[in-house]
Design a protein around this motif. Structure first.
Motif, PDB file in Angstrom:
ATOM      1  N   LEU A   1      -1.833   9.405  -8.893  1.00 48.63           N
ATOM      2  CA  LEU A   1      -2.344  10.154  -7.754  1.00 48.63           C
ATOM      3  C   LEU A   1      -3.109  11.398  -8.189  1.00 48.63           C
TER       4      LEU A   1
ATOM      5  N   PHE B   1      -6.557   1.780  -4.104  1.00 48.95           N
ATOM      6  CA  PHE B   1      -5.149   1.534  -4.398  1.00 48.95           C
ATOM      7  C   PHE B   1      -4.988   1.157  -5.871  1.00 48.95           C
TER       8      PHE B   1
ATOM      9  N   ILE C   1      -5.277   4.355  -8.002  1.00 48.05           N
ATOM     10  CA  ILE C   1      -4.049   5.158  -7.942  1.00 48.05           C
ATOM     11  C   ILE C   1      -2.938   4.498  -8.743  1.00 48.05           C
TER      12      ILE C   1
ATOM     13  N   VAL D   1      -3.883   3.569   7.253  1.00 51.15           N
ATOM     14  CA  VAL D   1      -3.734   3.009   5.900  1.00 51.15           C
ATOM     15  C   VAL D   1      -3.648   1.488   5.981  1.00 51.15           C
TER      16      VAL D   1
ATOM     17  N   CYS E   1      -2.803  10.878   3.740  1.00 50.76           N
ATOM     18  CA  CYS E   1      -1.433  10.362   3.735  1.00 50.76           C
ATOM     19  C   CYS E   1      -0.647  10.793   2.498  1.00 50.76           C
ATOM     20  N   CYS E   2      -1.347  11.086   1.414  1.00 53.93           N
ATOM     21  CA  CYS E   2      -0.678  11.505   0.174  1.00 53.93           C
ATOM     22  C   CYS E   2      -0.605  13.016   0.046  1.00 53.93           C
TER      23      CYS E   2
ATOM     24  N   ILE F   1      -6.410   7.801   2.527  1.00 57.83           N
ATOM     25  CA  ILE F   1      -5.393   7.806   1.472  1.00 57.83           C
ATOM     26  C   ILE F   1      -5.039   9.242   1.098  1.00 57.83           C
TER      27      ILE F   1
ATOM     28  N   LYS G   1       0.837  -1.200   0.000  1.00 62.13           N
ATOM     29  CA  LYS G   1       0.000   0.000   0.000  1.00 62.13           C
ATOM     30  C   LYS G   1       0.872   1.251   0.000  1.00 62.13           C
TER      31      LYS G   1
ATOM     32  N   LEU H   1       1.217   4.225  -2.835  1.00 68.64           N
ATOM     33  CA  LEU H   1       1.003   5.627  -2.474  1.00 68.64           C
ATOM     34  C   LEU H   1       2.295   6.449  -2.549  1.00 68.64           C
TER      35      LEU H   1
END
Length: 156
Positions: A103, A95, A98, A86, A142-143, A139, A28, A32
């Motif tokens: 992204l 996921f 992406i 996550v 975190c991105c 997500i 994961k 990412l």
């Protein structure tokens, strides 16, 4: 157990029933693009798990929020930070999106989508994931996606 039961059901030739295989946290994070350095940065981002109730006297509203104001998940899951959040995600769909489209496509989707919006609850100017959209918002947080279109409820 469910998988074993389904295998006993006779299916027409060429028809299969599959289940999403859980993916490991390491995979994961690779999808990412969270390197060890980025992972350390994300671990330092404030994360809380309050137990807030919705104030039903105040109607919900749809708005774009700054994800810097998203501080956690409104349920006690026992997670320490966003990286563990996550790791707890079980749906592989986001996921896959992406990994296949990048992204920037996901960021565009989270900001401009108007169907099935993520739900958050607001308390003292902070937002917490509250139901639908946990995977997408976790997500995005975190991105370092900056904004998301959401449905906002207000806490008591």
């Amino acid at each position: 157990m469910i998988s074993a039961m389904i295998k006993k059901i006779p299916l027409p030739t060429g028809v299969t029933v599959g289940f999403s295989v859980p993916i490991r946290l390491r995979v994961k994070l690779r999808i990412l693009k969270l390197t060890r350095i980025n992972k350390k940065i994300v671990r330092k981002i404030s994360y809380e798990e309050p137990t807030l109730a919705i104030n039903h006297a105040i109607p919900t509203r749809i708005a774009v929020i700054n994800l810097s104001d998203l501080n956690g998940i409104n349920r006690q899951e026992g997670l320490a930070d966003w990286i563990e959040a996550v790791g707890s995600l079980h749906k592989q769909t986001n996921f896959d999106i992406i990994e296949q489209t990048g992204l920037s496509s996901f960021e565009n989707y989270i900001l401009n989508n108007i169907i099935d919006l993520p739900q958050v609850i607001e308390s003292n100017g902070a937002f917490y994931i509250n139901g639908g959209g946990k995977h997408r918002l976790t997500i995005a947080k975190c991105c370092h996606v900056s904004q998301a279109n959401v449905v906002i409820s207000v806490a008591l």
